[in-house]
Design a protein around this motif. Structure first.
Motif, PDB file in Angstrom:
ATOM      1  N   LYS A   1       0.846  -1.199   0.000  1.00 13.02           N
ATOM      2  CA  LYS A   1       0.000   0.000   0.000  1.00 13.02           C
ATOM      3  C   LYS A   1       0.879   1.246   0.000  1.00 13.02           C
ATOM      4  CE  LYS A   1      -3.849   2.296   2.186  1.00 13.02           C
ATOM      5  NZ  LYS A   1      -3.394   3.596   2.537  1.00 13.02           N
ATOM      6  N   LEU A   2       0.497   2.135  -0.868  1.00 13.24           N
ATOM      7  CA  LEU A   2       1.269   3.365  -0.970  1.00 13.24           C
ATOM      8  C   LEU A   2       0.754   4.366   0.056  1.00 13.24           C
ATOM      9  CD1 LEU A   2       3.258   4.994  -2.789  1.00 13.24           C
ATOM     10  CD2 LEU A   2       1.240   5.741  -4.009  1.00 13.24           C
TER      11      LEU A   2
ATOM     12  N   ARG B   1       6.182   3.349   1.201  1.00 10.06           N
ATOM     13  CA  ARG B   1       5.411   2.141   0.897  1.00 10.06           C
ATOM     14  C   ARG B   1       5.277   1.328   2.177  1.00 10.06           C
ATOM     15  NH1 ARG B   1       4.112   0.136  -4.147  1.00 10.06           N
ATOM     16  NH2 ARG B   1       4.953   1.308  -5.888  1.00 10.06           N
TER      17      ARG B   1
ATOM     18  N   ASP C   1      -5.048  -1.779  -0.757  1.00 12.95           N
ATOM     19  CA  ASP C   1      -4.598  -0.790  -1.739  1.00 12.95           C
ATOM     20  C   ASP C   1      -5.698  -0.401  -2.733  1.00 12.95           C
ATOM     21  OD1 ASP C   1      -2.730  -2.931  -3.974  1.00 12.95           O
ATOM     22  OD2 ASP C   1      -4.556  -3.247  -2.891  1.00 12.95           O
TER      23      ASP C   1
ATOM     24  N   LEU D   1      -7.205   3.183  -3.039  1.00 10.36           N
ATOM     25  CA  LEU D   1      -6.481   4.160  -3.849  1.00 10.36           C
ATOM     26  C   LEU D   1      -6.796   3.984  -5.327  1.00 10.36           C
ATOM     27  CD1 LEU D   1      -2.891   4.250  -2.324  1.00 10.36           C
ATOM     28  CD2 LEU D   1      -4.498   6.130  -2.500  1.00 10.36           C
TER      29      LEU D   1
ATOM     30  N   SER E   1      -0.369  -2.226  -9.281  1.00  6.75           N
ATOM     31  CA  SER E   1       0.755  -1.340  -8.937  1.00  6.75           C
ATOM     32  C   SER E   1       0.825  -0.095  -9.820  1.00  6.75           C
ATOM     33  CB  SER E   1       2.073  -2.103  -9.061  1.00  6.75           C
ATOM     34  OG  SER E   1       2.213  -2.550 -10.389  1.00  6.75           O
TER      35      SER E   1
ATOM     36  N   TRP F   1      -1.277   2.387 -10.725  1.00  2.00           N
ATOM     37  CA  TRP F   1      -1.772   3.637 -10.131  1.00  2.00           C
ATOM     38  C   TRP F   1      -0.797   4.137  -9.060  1.00  2.00           C
ATOM     39  CZ3 TRP F   1      -4.999   7.656 -10.212  1.00  2.00           C
ATOM     40  CH2 TRP F   1      -5.425   8.253  -9.023  1.00  2.00           C
ATOM     41  N   GLU F   2      -0.343   3.230  -8.202  1.00  2.78           N
ATOM     42  CA  GLU F   2       0.571   3.630  -7.120  1.00  2.78           C
ATOM     43  C   GLU F   2       1.898   4.139  -7.681  1.00  2.78           C
ATOM     44  OE1 GLU F   2      -0.936   0.489  -3.729  1.00  2.78           O
ATOM     45  OE2 GLU F   2       1.130   0.454  -4.383  1.00  2.78           O
ATOM     46  N   ASP F   3       2.415   3.443  -8.672  1.00  4.16           N
ATOM     47  CA  ASP F   3       3.724   3.837  -9.220  1.00  4.16           C
ATOM     48  C   ASP F   3       3.641   5.209  -9.891  1.00  4.16           C
ATOM     49  OD1 ASP F   3       4.626   1.468  -8.255  1.00  4.16           O
ATOM     50  OD2 ASP F   3       4.769   0.463 -10.195  1.00  4.16           O
TER      51      ASP F   3
END
Ligand SMILES: Nc1ncnc2c1ncn2[C@@H]1O[C@H](COP(=O)(O)OP(=O)(O)OP(=O)(O)O)[C@@H](O)[C@H]1O
Length: 287
Positions: free
Chosen positions: A3-4, A15, A21, A24, A36, A38-40
């Motif tokens: 989870k970011l 992180r 997650d 988000l 991953s 969206w988070e990246d």
């Protein structure tokens, strides 16, 4: 699960390992095809990296930029590139103002200047549609300098710390030219694929809640078939466009499915063989 954690005030990234997650991923309406992704992209934004979204038409690039804008509660200024894009449409222009019998010249700030000063998101759509000689003016904005000397006013503008650039390209489309290396080199680049399966179903039911589950399922099957034929090289990529599929679903609430697919998907394809193939695939799913 990863989870970011973003400290949006101080623009710090962390992180942590937790279970949820997906909260988000849902924010702002964009659904990430790969968890991953969206988070990246958010990490790239927080680290002040210019973001390049690369993907076919209707893959959700604009939706993604709007969702980043919603997530950070940062307004978004947009530039739509074309061969006519010039420095004035990016930076602004001088105009004569008449007030109480006097006239003076004022500079009307364009989207780049406004976004830099106010810490907004600058969305540059179809960046590879612009003439290659137009964009070098942005090089100093896009690299570590994050500044610009406005050629129209001489003003030196240093970007607000929240200023973010997101650009989008559809590679290989008519009217596009390869981005020059110096420009491309300033971005971190993310491939944005079409949604499939459960995630696509979520978008369909969210946008068209009155569609029956059977109709949504039929559209998912048709989309899978279209994608297979794109991978086999028998259909062009836009046959699997999520935008076109959603348009077809909207039409199918009011007309037979074949007609909806004809108007929203098949008729957009240049090649008659491709149009016929789409309709052959559709017929197999019509009871
Ligand atoms: N991953 C996604 N999450 C949510 N909606 C999506 C997604 N992918 C596509 N869509 C929907 O598909 C439609 C087209 O998306 P969008 O306009 O963002 O595509 P695009 O990649 O910017 O296309 P173009 O390159 O033609 O401008 C919108 O209605 C959008 O909501």
């Amino acid at each position: 699960m990863n989870k970011l954690v973003l400290d949006t005030q101080k623009r710090r990234v962390n992180r942590q390992y937790t279970q949820n997650d997906h909260t988000l991923i849902q924010q702002g309406g964009y659904i990430s095809p790969i968890p991953s992704l969206w988070e990246d992209i958010l990490i790239g934004v927080v680290l002040q990296k210019p973001i390049l979204l690369k993907g076919p038409s209707g893959s959700g690039k604009t939706k993604l930029a709007q969702s980043i804008s919603a997530y950070f509660q940062q307004p978004m200024q947009s530039i739509n590139c074309s061969v006519d894009l010039d420095a004035e449409s990016m930076l602004g222009f001088k105009t004569i103002i008449a007030k109480e019998g006097n006239t003076h010249i004022e500079f009307v700030e364009g989207p780049v200047v406004q976004a830099m000063k106010n810490g907004h998101i600058l969305y540059i759509d179809e960046i590879n549609m612009a003439k290659p000689e137009t964009l070098p003016i942005l090089h100093s904005v896009l690299d570590h300098r994050r500044m610009l000397t406005n050629p129209f006013t001489g003003e030196v503008i240093h970007a607000h710390e929240d200023f973010t650039v997101i650009a989008a390209i559809n590679e290989g489309y008519v009217g596009t030219s390869p981005m020059n290396e110096a420009l491309k080199n300033r971005f971190v680049t993310f491939s944005i694929p079409y949604l499939t399966g459960d995630q696509l179903e979520k978008v369909m039911t969210a946008l068209y809640p009155s569609s029956t589950p059977q109709m949504v399922e039929t559209f998912l099957h048709i989309h899978e078939d279209l994608k297979k034929q794109v991978l086999n090289g028998l259909l062009s990529e836009e046959a699997a466009s999520v935008r076109s599929l959603l348009d077809a679903l909207a039409l199918a609430e009011h007309m037979p499915l074949e007609r909806a697919i004809t108007y929203a998907i098949a008729e957009k394809l240049e090649d008659k063989i491709e149009r016929d193939l789409v309709m052959e695939l559709v017929v197999t799913w019509v009871k």
